[in-house]
Design a protein around this motif. Structure first.
Motif, PDB file in Angstrom:
ATOM      1  N   ASP A   1      21.819   2.952   8.624  1.00 15.65           N
ATOM      2  CA  ASP A   1      22.012   1.884   7.634  1.00 15.65           C
ATOM      3  C   ASP A   1      20.762   1.044   7.420  1.00 15.65           C
ATOM      4  O   ASP A   1      20.546   0.516   6.319  1.00 15.65           O
ATOM      5  CB  ASP A   1      23.155   0.961   8.076  1.00 15.65           C
ATOM      6  CG  ASP A   1      24.518   1.616   7.927  1.00 15.65           C
ATOM      7  OD1 ASP A   1      24.614   2.608   7.168  1.00 15.65           O
ATOM      8  OD2 ASP A   1      25.475   1.150   8.572  1.00 15.65           O
ATOM      9  N   ASN A   2      19.935   0.923   8.461  1.00 14.09           N
ATOM     10  CA  ASN A   2      18.842  -0.047   8.383  1.00 14.09           C
ATOM     11  C   ASN A   2      17.459   0.488   8.745  1.00 14.09           C
ATOM     12  O   ASN A   2      16.461  -0.160   8.433  1.00 14.09           O
ATOM     13  CB  ASN A   2      19.154  -1.241   9.305  1.00 14.09           C
ATOM     14  CG  ASN A   2      20.444  -1.929   8.927  1.00 14.09           C
ATOM     15  OD1 ASN A   2      20.578  -2.459   7.829  1.00 14.09           O
ATOM     16  ND2 ASN A   2      21.420  -1.910   9.834  1.00 14.09           N
TER      17      ASN A   2
ATOM     18  N   LEU B   1      10.874  -0.081   7.807  1.00 11.84           N
ATOM     19  CA  LEU B   1       9.944  -0.941   7.071  1.00 11.84           C
ATOM     20  C   LEU B   1       9.862  -2.317   7.715  1.00 11.84           C
ATOM     21  O   LEU B   1      10.799  -2.771   8.384  1.00 11.84           O
ATOM     22  CB  LEU B   1      10.393  -1.092   5.612  1.00 11.84           C
ATOM     23  CG  LEU B   1      10.541   0.188   4.781  1.00 11.84           C
ATOM     24  CD1 LEU B   1      11.099  -0.143   3.401  1.00 11.84           C
ATOM     25  CD2 LEU B   1       9.209   0.910   4.660  1.00 11.84           C
ATOM     26  N   ASP B   2       8.731  -2.994   7.469  1.00 10.68           N
ATOM     27  CA  ASP B   2       8.616  -4.381   7.909  1.00 10.68           C
ATOM     28  C   ASP B   2       9.127  -5.300   6.801  1.00 10.68           C
ATOM     29  O   ASP B   2       9.651  -4.837   5.776  1.00 10.68           O
ATOM     30  CB  ASP B   2       7.169  -4.715   8.296  1.00 10.68           C
ATOM     31  CG  ASP B   2       6.187  -4.540   7.135  1.00 10.68           C
ATOM     32  OD1 ASP B   2       6.631  -4.515   5.958  1.00 10.68           O
ATOM     33  OD2 ASP B   2       4.973  -4.428   7.393  1.00 10.68           O
ATOM     34  N   GLU B   3       8.971  -6.591   6.975  1.00  8.60           N
ATOM     35  CA  GLU B   3       9.501  -7.552   6.011  1.00  8.60           C
ATOM     36  C   GLU B   3       8.814  -7.464   4.658  1.00  8.60           C
ATOM     37  O   GLU B   3       9.366  -7.897   3.645  1.00  8.60           O
ATOM     38  CB  GLU B   3       9.365  -8.971   6.578  1.00  8.60           C
ATOM     39  CG  GLU B   3      10.236  -9.217   7.810  1.00  8.60           C
ATOM     40  CD  GLU B   3      10.058 -10.617   8.360  1.00  8.60           C
ATOM     41  OE1 GLU B   3       9.173 -11.342   7.837  1.00  8.60           O
ATOM     42  OE2 GLU B   3      10.784 -10.989   9.294  1.00  8.60           O
TER      43      GLU B   3
ATOM     44  N   LEU C   1       6.751   0.503   9.318  1.00  5.87           N
ATOM     45  CA  LEU C   1       6.479  -0.129  10.611  1.00  5.87           C
ATOM     46  C   LEU C   1       5.419   0.631  11.392  1.00  5.87           C
ATOM     47  O   LEU C   1       4.584   0.033  12.081  1.00  5.87           O
ATOM     48  CB  LEU C   1       7.771  -0.192  11.441  1.00  5.87           C
ATOM     49  CG  LEU C   1       8.744  -1.330  11.140  1.00  5.87           C
ATOM     50  CD1 LEU C   1      10.006  -1.165  11.973  1.00  5.87           C
ATOM     51  CD2 LEU C   1       8.092  -2.679  11.437  1.00  5.87           C
ATOM     52  N   VAL C   2       5.470   1.961  11.299  1.00  7.01           N
ATOM     53  CA  VAL C   2       4.510   2.812  12.003  1.00  7.01           C
ATOM     54  C   VAL C   2       4.064   3.918  11.051  1.00  7.01           C
ATOM     55  O   VAL C   2       4.689   4.173  10.019  1.00  7.01           O
ATOM     56  CB  VAL C   2       5.131   3.432  13.278  1.00  7.01           C
ATOM     57  CG1 VAL C   2       5.426   2.364  14.311  1.00  7.01           C
ATOM     58  CG2 VAL C   2       6.388   4.227  12.942  1.00  7.01           C
ATOM     59  N   SER C   3       2.979   4.558  11.403  1.00  6.94           N
ATOM     60  CA  SER C   3       2.461   5.657  10.585  1.00  6.94           C
ATOM     61  C   SER C   3       3.357   6.883  10.745  1.00  6.94           C
ATOM     62  O   SER C   3       3.582   7.356  11.861  1.00  6.94           O
ATOM     63  CB  SER C   3       1.030   5.990  11.009  1.00  6.94           C
ATOM     64  OG  SER C   3       0.547   7.108  10.299  1.00  6.94           O
ATOM     65  N   ILE C   4       3.862   7.383   9.610  1.00  5.78           N
ATOM     66  CA  ILE C   4       4.735   8.560   9.617  1.00  5.78           C
ATOM     67  C   ILE C   4       4.187   9.583   8.624  1.00  5.78           C
ATOM     68  O   ILE C   4       4.079   9.315   7.428  1.00  5.78           O
ATOM     69  CB  ILE C   4       6.187   8.206   9.227  1.00  5.78           C
ATOM     70  CG1 ILE C   4       6.769   7.167  10.182  1.00  5.78           C
ATOM     71  CG2 ILE C   4       7.054   9.464   9.206  1.00  5.78           C
ATOM     72  CD1 ILE C   4       8.160   6.690   9.782  1.00  5.78           C
ATOM     73  N   GLY C   5       3.829  10.742   9.123  1.00 10.04           N
ATOM     74  CA  GLY C   5       3.507  11.861   8.250  1.00 10.04           C
ATOM     75  C   GLY C   5       4.775  12.654   8.017  1.00 10.04           C
ATOM     76  O   GLY C   5       5.549  12.879   8.947  1.00 10.04           O
TER      77      GLY C   5
ATOM     78  N   ARG D   1       2.409  14.442   3.632  1.00  6.36           N
ATOM     79  CA  ARG D   1       1.984  13.167   3.066  1.00  6.36           C
ATOM     80  C   ARG D   1       2.450  12.048   3.996  1.00  6.36           C
ATOM     81  O   ARG D   1       3.231  12.271   4.922  1.00  6.36           O
ATOM     82  CB  ARG D   1       2.592  12.960   1.664  1.00  6.36           C
ATOM     83  CG  ARG D   1       2.080  13.931   0.603  1.00  6.36           C
ATOM     84  CD  ARG D   1       0.631  13.633   0.240  1.00  6.36           C
ATOM     85  NE  ARG D   1       0.187  14.403  -0.916  1.00  6.36           N
ATOM     86  CZ  ARG D   1      -0.406  15.580  -0.845  1.00  6.36           C
ATOM     87  NH1 ARG D   1      -0.597  16.142   0.334  1.00  6.36           N
ATOM     88  NH2 ARG D   1      -0.800  16.202  -1.935  1.00  6.36           N
ATOM     89  N   TYR D   2       1.982  10.834   3.720  1.00  2.00           N
ATOM     90  CA  TYR D   2       2.430   9.679   4.499  1.00  2.00           C
ATOM     91  C   TYR D   2       3.673   9.075   3.854  1.00  2.00           C
ATOM     92  O   TYR D   2       3.719   8.881   2.638  1.00  2.00           O
ATOM     93  CB  TYR D   2       1.329   8.623   4.579  1.00  2.00           C
ATOM     94  CG  TYR D   2       0.211   8.998   5.515  1.00  2.00           C
ATOM     95  CD1 TYR D   2       0.386   8.930   6.896  1.00  2.00           C
ATOM     96  CD2 TYR D   2      -1.015   9.431   5.019  1.00  2.00           C
ATOM     97  CE1 TYR D   2      -0.639   9.281   7.761  1.00  2.00           C
ATOM     98  CE2 TYR D   2      -2.045   9.782   5.876  1.00  2.00           C
ATOM     99  CZ  TYR D   2      -1.850   9.704   7.246  1.00  2.00           C
ATOM    100  OH  TYR D   2      -2.860  10.059   8.099  1.00  2.00           O
ATOM    101  N   LEU D   3       4.671   8.795   4.675  1.00  2.00           N
ATOM    102  CA  LEU D   3       5.872   8.103   4.208  1.00  2.00           C
ATOM    103  C   LEU D   3       5.672   6.621   4.518  1.00  2.00           C
ATOM    104  O   LEU D   3       6.155   6.104   5.520  1.00  2.00           O
ATOM    105  CB  LEU D   3       7.115   8.664   4.905  1.00  2.00           C
ATOM    106  CG  LEU D   3       8.470   8.144   4.426  1.00  2.00           C
ATOM    107  CD1 LEU D   3       8.654   8.381   2.933  1.00  2.00           C
ATOM    108  CD2 LEU D   3       9.603   8.803   5.206  1.00  2.00           C
ATOM    109  N   GLY D   4       4.943   5.954   3.634  1.00  2.00           N
ATOM    110  CA  GLY D   4       4.559   4.572   3.886  1.00  2.00           C
ATOM    111  C   GLY D   4       5.438   3.552   3.206  1.00  2.00           C
ATOM    112  O   GLY D   4       5.292   2.351   3.440  1.00  2.00           O
TER     113      GLY D   4
END
Length: 547
Positions: free
Chosen positions: A89-90, A164-166, A171-175, A189-192
């Motif tokens: 959910d979050n 995600l942050d606010e 929050l962290v690097s995710i490929g 790709r990056y999921l930013g």
């Protein structure tokens, strides 16, 4: 600006002259070496999420951390089911076009070592971004997680939201990599940030993200390649199996036929379809192909991969490659062609034309389907065999008679190397010939006729090796040729030598260049006939690819 462009060109040359053991396409984002990896698979009734969570980023995924991993056993935590629902959910969310947040089912969770997704250019500078391409963490420990997000009806879109942050940033690097059924939707790709995925259930090839930066390298369902080379012109096409079936009118009535039988029937059908088609005009005359080769391929993260006819592959990711070969004596002045098929989904097709100078890319469309090649080469010269006339022994010149050789003498190391270099280069040029009669004629200028057939077979191991995709490679250049030893032959007009060296092997097909550097050791018997050196025999002692 000029320096930047030059740097980028040099970098791209390094990429696209990769060896056969390496991929034909290289990802420069560095996402595959990101500390955290997410693999997303959109299947018929659920989304499968596979995570490799870097041990240093576990706090960002705290809902997934097993209780027995905590140092303080007194910490009170919600039950696993509740934590998992909070995660769906979050934290890592999948939201359908109806606004439904998909719930999560934990399938597998265990400590592992991260998959080694090697990047040749990790740690180097990307010429476009001027940023260093990141390397994978030295600590390979990860938390491996498999989670399913089921759905009852197929959604039209999926909104993917990572932790995600606010401010809405990851929050962290995710490929990440994403698939719709068997079709890769993107390269790594990056999921930013939040990403919206538009799903095409009728044909997953056309599933794509809203964000145009999230795409894959082989995105076109139709691709054309025109190769203009010494002694041959090749027109190659890559098409979806559904498109080539529509173009050629192919239909398999026997639904019980095996995968191999269906593929063999399609190959036969395609060859018959193109056999009498005058697809190319060369210097104003129309020509039918001299030969046709058909291969099956699928798009992978590292480029196109040729697959065997017996291999069952999802039809959505299967491509059919057709290579039509036209034999020529010399490079023409002009080549013209017109593409006749455009499917309902796409109105533009990329065309890459490659000549001895290099590739040039363009696009054709329904309103302007013509493409071709014009000879603007200024410094090109046709490959020809040059007699090897290095003299050994003693000769005298007699008036009115000419030069007469008094006696033979074994060449020294330098003389032998010069003879070997010349003969190897002549054999290389002979193997450029594609028409069998011309090949035999040119090779006959270099080798002794006594063992021609045996020598041809042995020469082919070095001069025309099979490469990836069923194509035949060719020697582009010899390097570091060294004479190991010299020995006399029974024939006083010749000598035998063991030779070490390296050769650059190259083959162009399906839009990329396959290259490898090989090291070899060969035994050569060389004989002087009418003041010209010929190859009497050759034995390949060893050939291996140089790492």
């Amino acid at each position: 600006m000029t320096i930047r462009i030059f740097t980028a060109i040099v970098f791209l040359i390094l990429i696209f002259t990769s060896t056969l053991a390496r991929p034909d396409w290289v990802n420069l984002t560095g996402a595959e070496t990101s500390p955290n990896i997410a693999e997303i698979y959109v299947l018929d009734d659920h989304v499968k999420l596979v995570l490799e969570i870097y041990v240093g980023n576990l706090e960002a995924f705290d809902e997934l951390i097993p209780d027995d991993w905590l140092k303080d056993s007194s910490i009170k935590r919600a039950p696993v089911e509740e934590r998992l629902q909070n995660f769906a959910d979050n934290k890592f969310q999948f939201i359908t076009d109806t606004g439904e947040k998909l719930s999560a089912n934990l399938i597998l969770l265990e400590p592992r070592l991260r998959i080694d997704r090697k990047s040749r250019f990790a740690g180097k500078i990307n010429p476009y971004t001027k940023q260093r391409i990141p390397e994978a963490p030295e600590d390979k420990r990860v938390l491996y997680v498999e989670i399913n997000y089921p759905f009852k009806s197929k959604p039209e879109t999926l909104t993917i939201i990572p932790p995600l942050d606010e401010e809405g940033r990851a929050l962290v690097s995710i490929g990440f990599i994403a698939y719709h059924k068997s079709v890769p939707i993107i390269d790594f790709r990056y999921l930013g940030q939040t990403a919206k995925l538009n799903l095409d259930w009728q044909d997953p090839w056309y599933t794509k993200f809203d964000n145009k930066n999230l795409t894959r390298h082989h995105k076109y369902p139709l691709m054309l390649y025109l190769y203009v080379e010494p002694r041959q012109v090749r027109l190659e096409s890559l098409m979806r199996i559904s498109d080539i079936a529509e173009l050629t009118g192919f239909n398999v009535e026997d639904f019980n036929a095996s995968v191999e039988d269906k593929h063999q029937l399609l190959i036969k059908h395609i060859k018959n379809y193109y056999a009498n088609k005058e697809t190319l005009q060369i210097d104003g005359d129309s020509f039918k192909p001299d030969s046709i080769r058909v291969e099956f391929l699928n798009a992978t993260l590292s480029g196109l991969k040729v697959i065997d006819v017996t291999t069952a592959v999802d039809k959505y990711s299967l491509l059919v490659g057709v290579s039509q070969q036209y034999l020529i004596e010399t490079l023409p002045q002009k080549i013209e062609s017109r593409w006749e098929f455009f499917n309902q989904r796409i109105d533009r097709i990329p065309v890459i034309v490659t000549d001895p100078v290099g590739p040039l890319q363009g696009l054709i469309d329904k309103d302007d389907p013509e493409f071709g090649w014009q000879n603007y080469l200024k410094k090109y010269s046709e490959p020809v065999i040059h007699p090897v006339e290095d003299e050994t022994g003693w000769s005298i010149s007699i008036p009115f008679i000419g030069e007469i050789k008094l006696f033979n003498q074994m060449p020294d190391q330098q003389e032998a190397l010069s003879i070997v270099d010349g003969v190897l280069e002549n054999v290389r040029i002979a193997f450029i010939e594609k028409e069998p009669g011309n090949f035999s004629r040119e090779l006959g200028k270099v080798i002794s006729a006594k063992q021609a057939d045996v020598t041809k077979n042995e020469l082919a191991k070095l001069f025309s090796p099979k490469v990836t995709g069923g194509a035949v490679g060719a020697v582009q250049a010899f390097n570091d040729v060294q004479i190991v030893n010299l020995q006399e032959l029974n024939n006083p007009d010749g000598f035998s030598t063991t030779v070490n060296g390296s050769a650059k092997i190259s083959a162009r097909h399906w839009g990329h260049v396959d290259q490898r550097l090989i090291k070899f050791q060969i035994l050569l018997d060389l004989i002087e006939v009418n003041k010209q050196w010929h190859l009497a025999d050759l034995t390949v002692i060893d050939i291996k690819e140089s790492k």
